[in-house]
Design an enzyme around this catalytic site. Structure first.
Site, PDB file in Angstrom:
ATOM      1  N   ASP A 112       4.319  -3.877  -3.229  1.00  0.00           N
ATOM      2  CA  ASP A 112       5.705  -3.964  -2.740  1.00  0.00           C
ATOM      3  C   ASP A 112       6.435  -5.214  -3.235  1.00  0.00           C
ATOM      4  OD1 ASP A 112       5.215  -1.623  -1.278  1.00  0.00           O
ATOM      5  OD2 ASP A 112       4.365  -2.794   0.351  1.00  0.00           O
ATOM      6  N   LYS A 115       8.356  -4.064  -8.049  1.00  0.00           N
ATOM      7  CA  LYS A 115       8.011  -3.710  -9.433  1.00  0.00           C
ATOM      8  C   LYS A 115       8.964  -2.664  -9.994  1.00  0.00           C
ATOM      9  CE  LYS A 115       3.842  -2.590  -8.142  1.00  0.00           C
ATOM     10  NZ  LYS A 115       3.772  -3.132  -6.788  1.00  0.00           N
ATOM     11  N   HIS A 140       8.316   3.200  -4.811  1.00  0.00           N
ATOM     12  CA  HIS A 140       9.335   2.192  -5.023  1.00  0.00           C
ATOM     13  C   HIS A 140      10.714   2.818  -5.146  1.00  0.00           C
ATOM     14  CE1 HIS A 140       7.470   2.503  -9.144  1.00  0.00           C
ATOM     15  NE2 HIS A 140       8.670   2.923  -9.340  1.00  0.00           N
TER      16      HIS A 140
END
Ligand code: IMP
Length: 526
Positions: A112, A115, A140
């Site tokens: 987390d 990225k 993400h």
């Protein structure tokens, strides 16, 4: 492009990164010719000059920098250029290629780290993005042109229609989750034709999430806090050599025979150990053969695809999921995921040899977060931690769980840099710290009176270690409107510089908000 305009095409055999020798007809003073293809970013400006070679008006370019023309990732049409009155009629490649680049991107903490945002920024400058480990435990969010996109299995490079997106064989793929994600992206108008799924990748089977949850429940207080996506059990079966690979979907008879055997083992565990319901072989077969039909166009042997990209000097980005401290070997075992989210894991999970890797980027948050259980030496369990969680929206993309929050841990980051060969850092969420009077950075640990500059293997020692902090002044200024590193307040730049110094790698990118424009690039790590 000086006075040039695009006319016609060269030969459709052109490869990404090739430079062409262009025989210009007429106008001997024509300054140069051109070539190469890839992403638009590289086109501006076009600082190349020309040099006369050969006879009869043959010219080749002397490139100070390669020129990439938009919208052509190679192999297709190569635009030719009209230079004033001089029309380029043909061209042939010269034996010169762009410097190939293979960039590995890893999370440097416990996942987390943001990225996705960095991957998104780099993805349209590369020809190929490869995901190499993990599964739909990852998640993400990328904000592009004001629109939010969520990714779990499919590389976020898919937002660029020219980028080849590979799900490598180190990934475990839940076919249902894959298809749902595919449907969602397609409904948003995203072009998924360049998506490739390795036939060697293992599958999450319906019993894996069930076993994941039951296993966690049985551990009681010692549970790991997994995502319940069946990732651990799927990797267990891979190692035990009773896993199913994506390619098995194309072999129904084999799938059926193997499933009969594997299900005996699974149902025995489910019913006798856990007292749970068994799975029905025919129901699984029907379900998975249904998926097979829809997944078929994406399933490929990725070996020749990757080799072709390497041989033709293309730019490749390996996108990591999770983070170094969740690595099976290097992380806080057993509070880890079941794959290798490290640079080494990226190589095995894609089939790209370590010797071809040119850069390793580590993504770190400007503070630290982790979900699930396990040691976290710089954790803030007070109101300040709660406030950082709220400002930073630190809730899991996959499970929605609140993330644990703490100060930046340079002992962890230094370890990540050293074990992965990180030579470029992207520091994210710097703006989350905007309102703090002072900020702490953990530089080292003290455990039982002994100094440590890295996380120790013994996790109960790590759990009880004392973080050694240095305190630096905050900048008390909103940074989100900054559009370059130089615009950041002095104290903020000092904080960033100190982190780079403590970790031993250059901070090349700093992110101060969720949008692409909020990423301040000092050097492009490609
Ligand atoms: P699993 O990967 O679901 O088996 O979970 C093992 C550990 O890794 C748990 O602590 C999870 O919270 C953590 N984890 C797995 N994937 C991610 C991720 O993408 N970000 C952060 N933590 C993760």
């Amino acid at each position: 492009m000086r006075s040039g305009s695009l006319v016609g095409s060269l030969r459709p055999v052109a490869q990404h990164g090739q430079i062409f020798l262009v025989p210009c007809l007429g106008q001997p003073g024509a300054p140069f010719a051109f070539v190469a293809f890839g992403s638009l970013e590289e086109c501006h400006p076009l600082p190349f000059g020309g040099q006369r070679l050969g006879q009869r008006g043959e010219w080749s370019c002397v490139f100070h920098r390669l020129v990439f023309l938009a919208g052509d990732p190679g192999n297709r049409i190569v635009p030719a250029v009209r230079l004033g009155e001089t029309e380029v009629r043909s061209a042939r490649p010269v034996a010169f290629r762009t410097a190939m680049s293979v960039t590995i991107l890893v999370g440097g903490q416990w996942g987390d780290e943001g990225k996705g945002k960095v991957i998104d920024l780099l993805a349209d400058k590369v020809h190929m993005v490869v995901r190499s480990q993990g599964g739909n435990n990852a998640g993400h969010t990328v904000v592009a042109q004001g629109k939010e996109h969520r990714f779990h299995l499919i590389p976020s490079g898919i937002l660029n229609p020219d980028t080849v997106c590979v799900i490598g064989h180190g990934v475990v793929v839940d076919p249902n989750a894959f298809l749902q994600e595919l449907d969602r992206h397609q409904a948003e108008g995203i072009d998924t034709r360049n998506l490739v799924l390795s036939e060697r990748a293992h599958m999450v089977m319906p019993y894996h999430p069930v076993l994941d949850k039951l296993g966690e429940e049985m551990r009681g207080d010692d549970r790991l806090g997994t995502t319940w996506r069946g990732i651990g059990p799927a990797y267990e079966d891979k190692v035990r050599r009773i896993g199913f690979r994506i390619g098995d979907l194309q072999k129904p008879a084999f799938l059926e025979k193997k499933l009969r055997f594997v299900l005996r083992l699974k149902n025995e565990t489910l019913t006798r150990l856990y007292g749970a319901d068994p799975f029905d072989e025919h129901a699984i077969l029907d379900e998975y053969l249904g998926y097979a039909e829809r997944m078929d166009p994406y399933i490929r042997d990725i070996y020749p695809i990757i080799q072709d990209a390497l041989q033709n000097g293309r730019r490749i980005l390996l996108e990591g999921a999770q983070g170094v401290m969740l690595d099976l070997d290097l992380g806080t075992y057993p509070y880890v995921t079941s794959s290798s989210p490290t640079a080494g894991g990226a190589c095995t999970g894609s089939g790209i040899p370590p010797s071809r890797v040119t850069k390793t980027v580590g993504v770190f948050e400007a503070y630290t977060t982790r979900v699930g259980y396990g040691p976290f030496p710089t954790e803030l369990t007070d109101a300040l931690g709660d406030s950082i969680r709220e400002i930073g929206s630190e809730y899991g993309t996959t499970t929605g769980r609140p993330r644990r929050v703490g100060w930046f841990d340079a002992a962890v980051a230094r370890y990540a840099v050293a074990t992965n060969g990180i030579d470029s850092i992207a520091l994210t969420k710097v703006d989350v710290l905007d309102s703090l009077d002072t900020i702490k950075i953990c530089t080292d640990y003290v455990s039982k009176g002994e100094a440590w500059d890295h996380p120790m293997a013994n996790i109960s020692h790590l759990k009880h270690t004392d973080a050694v902090y240095e305190e630096v002044p905050g900048w008390k200024t909103a940074t989100r409107s900054c559009r370059s590193y130089e615009e950041l307040p002095d104290a903020c730049r000092a904080y960033v510089a100190r982190i780079g110094e403590l970790c031993g790698a250059a901070v090349d990118m700093v992110s101060v908000g969720p949008d692409r424009e909020h990423t301040l690039v000092r050097r492009l790590p490609l």
